[in-house]
Design an enzyme around this catalytic site. Sequence first.
Site, PDB file in Angstrom:
ATOM      1  NE  ARG A 180      -3.044  -2.812   0.366  1.00 34.93           N
ATOM      2  CZ  ARG A 180      -3.995  -3.611  -1.057  1.00 34.93           C
ATOM      3  NH1 ARG A 180      -3.648  -2.921  -1.751  1.00 34.93           N
ATOM      4  NH2 ARG A 180      -4.729  -5.003  -0.914  1.00 34.93           N
ATOM      5  CD  GLU A 303      -6.711  -8.229   5.373  1.00 36.07           C
ATOM      6  OE1 GLU A 303      -5.097  -7.799   5.455  1.00 36.07           O
ATOM      7  OE2 GLU A 303      -7.427  -7.847   4.444  1.00 36.07           O
ATOM      8  NE  ARG A 348     -13.599  -6.742   6.281  1.00 39.93           N
ATOM      9  CZ  ARG A 348     -12.435  -6.002   5.439  1.00 39.93           C
ATOM     10  NH1 ARG A 348     -12.324  -6.592   4.620  1.00 39.93           N
ATOM     11  NH2 ARG A 348     -11.151  -5.597   5.922  1.00 39.93           N
ATOM     12  CG  ASP A 377      -8.897  -2.471   5.289  1.00 42.75           C
ATOM     13  OD1 ASP A 377      -8.262  -1.746   6.458  1.00 42.75           O
ATOM     14  OD2 ASP A 377      -8.273  -3.247   4.345  1.00 42.75           O
ATOM     15  CD  GLU A 405      -5.582  -0.465   1.405  1.00 47.23           C
ATOM     16  OE1 GLU A 405      -4.947  -0.900   2.683  1.00 47.23           O
ATOM     17  OE2 GLU A 405      -5.986  -1.750   0.992  1.00 47.23           O
TER      18      GLU A 405
HETATM   19  C1  GCV Z   1      -1.068  -5.156   5.793  1.00 39.71           C
HETATM   20  C2  GCV Z   1      -5.731  -4.709   4.383  1.00 39.71           C
HETATM   21  C3  GCV Z   1      -5.139  -3.717   3.428  1.00 39.71           C
HETATM   22  C4  GCV Z   1      -3.297  -4.793   3.102  1.00 39.71           C
HETATM   23  C5  GCV Z   1      -3.145  -4.480   5.247  1.00 39.71           C
HETATM   24  C6  GCV Z   1      -4.143  -5.477   5.976  1.00 39.71           C
HETATM   25  C7  GCV Z   1      -3.797  -5.014   7.393  1.00 39.71           C
HETATM   26  O1  GCV Z   1      -6.650  -5.417   4.100  1.00 39.71           O
HETATM   27  O2  GCV Z   1      -5.088  -3.948   1.927  1.00 39.71           O
HETATM   28  O3  GCV Z   1      -2.827  -4.660   2.811  1.00 39.71           O
HETATM   29  O4  GCV Z   1      -1.715  -6.072   5.052  1.00 39.71           O
HETATM   30  O5  GCV Z   1      -5.417  -3.972   5.494  1.00 39.71           O
HETATM   31  O6  GCV Z   1      -4.136  -3.779   7.906  1.00 39.71           O
HETATM   32  O7  GCV Z   1      -3.195  -5.847   8.298  1.00 39.71           O
END
Ligand code: GCV
Length: 713
Positions: A180, A303, A348, A377, A405
Amino acid sequence: MARLFCWMIAAICLALTGDARAEDGYDLWLRYAPAAQGRAAAIHTHATMVAAPGTSATMTIATQELQRGVGRMTGTTPPVAVTIQPGALWLATPSTAPALPVRLDDLGAEGYAIRSVKQDGKAVTLIAANSDIGLLHGAYHWLRLAQSGVDLDRLDIRSAPRIGLRLLNHWDNLDGMVERGYAGQSIWDWWRLPDWKGPRYTDYARANASIGINGTVLNNVNAKADSLTTPYIAKAAALADVFRPYGIKVYLSVKWTAPMELDGLKTADPLDPAVAAWWTAKTDEIYKAIPDFGGFLVKANSEGQPGPQDYNRTHADGANMLAAAVKPYGGIVMWRAFVYAHDNPDDRAKQAYSDFKPLDGQFADNVIVQVKNGAIDFQPREPFHPLFGAMPKTPLMMEFQITKEYLGQSTHLTYLGPLFEETLDADTYANGKGSTVAKVIDGSLDGHRLTGIAGVANIGADRDWSGSIFNQADWYAFGRLAWDTSLSAETIAKEWAELTFSPDQKVVQPVVKMMMGSREAAVDYMTPLGLAHVMDTGHHYGPGPWVSDLARPEWNPVYYHKADANGIGFDRTRTGSDAVSQYAPPVAKMWANVKTTPERDLLWFHHVPWDYRLRSGETLWDGLVHRYDAGVRYVADMQTTWASLKPHIDAERFAETETLLTIQHREAQWWRDASIAYFQSVSKRPLPAGSAAPAHDLNWYKAQKFPYAPGHN
Ligand code: GCV
């Protein structure tokens, strides 16, 4: 003769082109541009010398910064001396001057006082603090004042941060890619560290210290185990050595399965004694190399990252095991609450609360839970995260995203100050009215002493650090708000514009006006009325509200907007996911009722019929289209304003912003058109009078692909 000729050619070239590097953004808000004559004289009167008896590295940095700043602003570099003369900038701590004419008791280790005083009959400007780091912060504050129009004759300022940990989080990978990141490669040259410590590291520390940031997590939360190997610890230690005199500590993100990956352990179960012993030994090794190492940041069971839940343990089990390892050194663990699971069908937005709320009170006292500003997010707008105010027995720290982002990445001018301010000022009602998010994270609401705020950095190897001049304002605003959450986004924008462009109000006022409405404009052309996460997949660049074919439901924009023939929006009331019940009753009550929900959050909480009447009297559908239009119009207005500033801005920075605004306008229009084309295919409503049809049909928008969009791991 030949030499004279060369010199003349060089002089002519310089006259024609200007100093090509003079205004390329590298100097950030530390330009110290030459002051107008009267002002330069005033600065000089108050800074004829820097009186600083101390000899620490930090004191040297503070005096050199004052010399540099005053020298550049006035053309005369003040000397450094140990005795005070009239017009001195006098840097003093109780150890260098026991009887200071100012109170220091409430300034802590990092705060400072700046005061116009008479000392031994001499008029001087006293910068006083309990520590040299406090003096450095005070020196930067005085330099800010000198660059603005403030009267330097009668200063009486006291400032101390309420939040202890003010950190940048770098999502920088060891191969130089920044997740990002939209400002080029990582500034960490891992390959040539620890030997080569380029000047950029020092300038990074200067910039951060100047706004009060006191820590940096060097590597991505999607961590590689390698950053805990001996060679990489040495590299981190080299950076820590550069940052230390600026009051900045280093921290590392860790991968949960590092003991297995690096040393072949059979498990990463936090309750397994061999696992705990591995982390203890690793921590000992780190502290040997970095005696003031700050601690660990952990993304676990999120994730696809491994974590303690893989062993049927809780987040608290995991965090406490690491906390025990760093405890003897005074280190801390920042445990992220950004979790959601593919096998959990619940909304979510509810999952982090469901996982963490039951753990309140179970974390060790050197653990702080790091919570994103909103529950999804980093969207252009999110209601505050329901965990704020819901875990009174646990210190919570804020995680903002400075890198954009979801807000136009490196090209859009979308000043984030108002977003940060809106979240910090949000009232959780946890302990009654006035229980703001700011009070949760500064510890005052529940009496916590471990306090923190983190911003995901927007810094890269681009010459201007952040991908654009205006993106620098987001880094600046984060630091200033982290230091003092009561500052307004507008005050900060004004300060930044003065330092970045000019104290001339003909420049400052229009620039601040552009900035202040820019985030709301992005909300309007991307996610109006509480919509969220309708960006295209993976890279999150551009619109993709139609995307519905990804493996996990919550990866698909259709999951978030739920548009159908009847209406649009995510029902998070009792008839839907009931996410509202995660908030304190007065807040839950407000958001549970469509009539009392502020329209900016409407579709976040409610599925609303297309013909629902907004407060303006227009239908939801018409109002939605009008907001898309308003967002695009705002960008066009910014273009006009910026064009009018051409005579006042240097050519290089003018041209860059002009071009980026052109891109932003084109993309805002694209966002508006693509979104309307898609939602109209669902709503089947005509466009309101005066709103133009999208430039292309829906299939055209769907066909746009961007496999090389930056920042995507
Ligand atoms: C570092 C979002 C972003 C991811 C990021 C994640 C997080 O999903 O798209 O790139 O990963 O947040 O904060 O862990």
